[in-house]
Write a protein that holds these residues in place. Structure first.
Motif, PDB file in Angstrom:
ATOM      1  N   PRO A 145      24.559  24.815  30.583  1.00 41.62           N
ATOM      2  CA  PRO A 145      25.227  25.738  29.660  1.00 41.62           C
ATOM      3  C   PRO A 145      24.981  27.187  30.048  1.00 41.62           C
ATOM      4  O   PRO A 145      24.076  27.501  30.824  1.00 41.62           O
ATOM      5  CB  PRO A 145      24.585  25.403  28.308  1.00 41.62           C
ATOM      6  N   LEU A 146      25.812  28.078  29.502  1.00 48.10           N
ATOM      7  CA  LEU A 146      25.580  29.516  29.609  1.00 48.10           C
ATOM      8  C   LEU A 146      24.788  29.914  28.373  1.00 48.10           C
ATOM      9  O   LEU A 146      25.257  29.732  27.244  1.00 48.10           O
ATOM     10  CB  LEU A 146      26.900  30.269  29.704  1.00 48.10           C
ATOM     11  N   LEU A 173      37.281  32.915  33.395  1.00 51.88           N
ATOM     12  CA  LEU A 173      38.173  33.981  33.864  1.00 51.88           C
ATOM     13  C   LEU A 173      39.357  33.444  34.658  1.00 51.88           C
ATOM     14  O   LEU A 173      40.392  34.095  34.749  1.00 51.88           O
ATOM     15  CB  LEU A 173      37.375  34.972  34.720  1.00 51.88           C
ATOM     16  N   GLY A 174      39.233  32.265  35.233  1.00 49.25           N
ATOM     17  CA  GLY A 174      40.336  31.732  36.024  1.00 49.25           C
ATOM     18  C   GLY A 174      41.461  31.155  35.192  1.00 49.25           C
ATOM     19  O   GLY A 174      42.627  31.178  35.600  1.00 49.25           O
ATOM     20  N   ASP A 207      31.258  28.240  37.558  1.00 43.94           N
ATOM     21  CA  ASP A 207      32.334  29.165  37.900  1.00 43.94           C
ATOM     22  C   ASP A 207      31.996  30.519  37.281  1.00 43.94           C
ATOM     23  O   ASP A 207      30.869  30.750  36.840  1.00 43.94           O
ATOM     24  CB  ASP A 207      33.678  28.635  37.385  1.00 43.94           C
ATOM     25  N   THR A 208      32.986  31.416  37.231  1.00 42.87           N
ATOM     26  CA  THR A 208      32.770  32.768  36.728  1.00 42.87           C
ATOM     27  C   THR A 208      33.371  32.908  35.332  1.00 42.87           C
ATOM     28  O   THR A 208      34.506  32.496  35.093  1.00 42.87           O
ATOM     29  CB  THR A 208      33.403  33.802  37.676  1.00 42.87           C
ATOM     30  N   TYR A 209      32.611  33.545  34.434  1.00 48.37           N
ATOM     31  CA  TYR A 209      33.015  33.648  33.040  1.00 48.37           C
ATOM     32  C   TYR A 209      32.879  35.096  32.549  1.00 48.37           C
ATOM     33  O   TYR A 209      32.152  35.910  33.118  1.00 48.37           O
ATOM     34  CB  TYR A 209      32.150  32.733  32.159  1.00 48.37           C
ATOM     35  N   MET A 246      31.401  41.546  28.870  1.00 46.86           N
ATOM     36  CA  MET A 246      30.758  41.456  30.180  1.00 46.86           C
ATOM     37  C   MET A 246      31.554  40.502  31.054  1.00 46.86           C
ATOM     38  O   MET A 246      31.978  39.426  30.595  1.00 46.86           O
ATOM     39  CB  MET A 246      29.308  40.959  30.035  1.00 46.86           C
ATOM     40  N   ARG A 247      31.743  40.883  32.324  1.00 47.08           N
ATOM     41  CA  ARG A 247      32.479  40.031  33.263  1.00 47.08           C
ATOM     42  C   ARG A 247      31.536  39.530  34.350  1.00 47.08           C
ATOM     43  O   ARG A 247      30.478  40.086  34.593  1.00 47.08           O
ATOM     44  CB  ARG A 247      33.606  40.825  33.927  1.00 47.08           C
ATOM     45  N   GLY A 248      31.991  38.445  35.010  1.00 43.36           N
ATOM     46  CA  GLY A 248      31.250  37.956  36.170  1.00 43.36           C
ATOM     47  C   GLY A 248      29.999  37.172  35.819  1.00 43.36           C
ATOM     48  O   GLY A 248      29.070  37.108  36.630  1.00 43.36           O
TER      49      GLY A 248
END
Length: 291
Positions: free
Chosen positions: A46-47, A69-70, A93-95, A109-111
């Motif tokens: 999890p994040l 983000l994708g 992946d990137t969130y 916040m990105r990435g």
């Protein structure tokens, strides 16, 4: 047996997600109507993170949204009494992450990668900036004040005053203009400040015209011009100290600013030409700069 069926999908392509305690899987651009699709679960986590206030105290019941983000799929949760949250397990992946609570400044916040966040998410109490625009010692009404890289714009009142609300601790660049006179200041809002005051003095900065040509005298189009404050040490004039000012037009011309009356070290760069670095003195109403 691990099989699944999704009914009633629109024509086109979809993204398939598989989320479970065993892991997570993601498959993009799958055409509707496809049979025998295989989604493979990969070991995932999890994040997780913690949301705190200005003083580092945990914040409960903060709305946290994690977005892939994708594909723009998002997952909502709220922080617990200890300020912590957990979303997932999610595919590796990137969130993006958004944290929001009424009365505090929303954070985007990105990435973000899955797993624990490297540091706490801080939701600041909004700060306030109050200021005055003056010409000499006289307040200026109707001056336009902008904050660079934001959508914040204000017009001064009859006493030359302006206010910006909802700021977080950071460094802000302010520009003021009235009747062709300009002001330019960088203001820091510190974490220990709830309100900061600033005075913008018109006429302290200005723009100058400049031209760039080659050794034969022909104008150079699309040349990039930047400037830095000169120092005795060459180390100071590293690339990251130069601030981009503009790019020449088809006639090799551009307008540089805002600048102050002082020496600057200018750097000019153009394709297929050697870079030029020179120190020049600029003054309001002075001659155009020629590189």
């Amino acid at each position: 047996d691990g099989s699944f069926t999704l009914e009633g999908l629109p024509q086109g392509t979809v993204t398939l997600w598989a989320l479970g305690a065993q892991g997570a899987g993601l498959l993009v651009d799958v055409a509707s109507g496809t049979r025998d699709v295989t989604l493979e679960l990969e070991a995932s986590q999890p994040l997780t993170g913690r949301v705190v206030d200005d003083d580092g105290a945990p914040l409960s019941q903060v709305q946290v949204t994690v977005m892939h983000l994708g594909t723009a799929r998002f997952f909502d949760t709220r922080t617990g009494a200890d300020g912590r949250f957990s979303v997932g397990p999610l595919p590796d992946d990137t969130y993006g992450l958004l944290a929001a609570q009424q009365g505090r400044i929303t954070v985007w916040m990105r990435g973000m990668a899955v797993g624990p966040l490297p540091e706490d998410v801080v939701l600041y109490t909004p700060r306030r900036m109050v200021g005055t625009v003056v010409d000499g010692e006289h307040p200026v009404a109707g001056a336009t004040v902008t904050v660079a890289d934001t959508d914040l714009v204000a017009t001064t009142d009859a006493q030359g005053r302006f206010t910006f609300e909802g700021l977080s601790p950071d460094e802000y660049t302010l520009d003021a203009e009235q009747g062709g006179l300009q002001a330019h200041e960088t203001v820091e809002v510190r974490e220990d400040q709830r309100e900061v005051s600033v005075t913008l003095r018109l006429g302290t900065v200005f723009h100058v015209e400049a031209t760039v040509h080659d050794s034969a005298g022909a104008p150079v189009a699309h040349a990039d011009v930047s400037a830095a404050l000169p120092r005795e040490s060459d180390e100071y004039l590293a690339p990251h100290h130069f601030k981009a000012l503009g790019t020449t037009d088809a006639d090799g011309r551009l307008r540089l600013g805002p600048l102050r009356a002082r020496d600057y070290t200018f750097q000019v760069e153009a394709d297929r030409m050697l870079d030029l670095t020179e120190t020049r003195t600029v003054a309001q109403g002075g001659p155009a700069l020629d590189f």
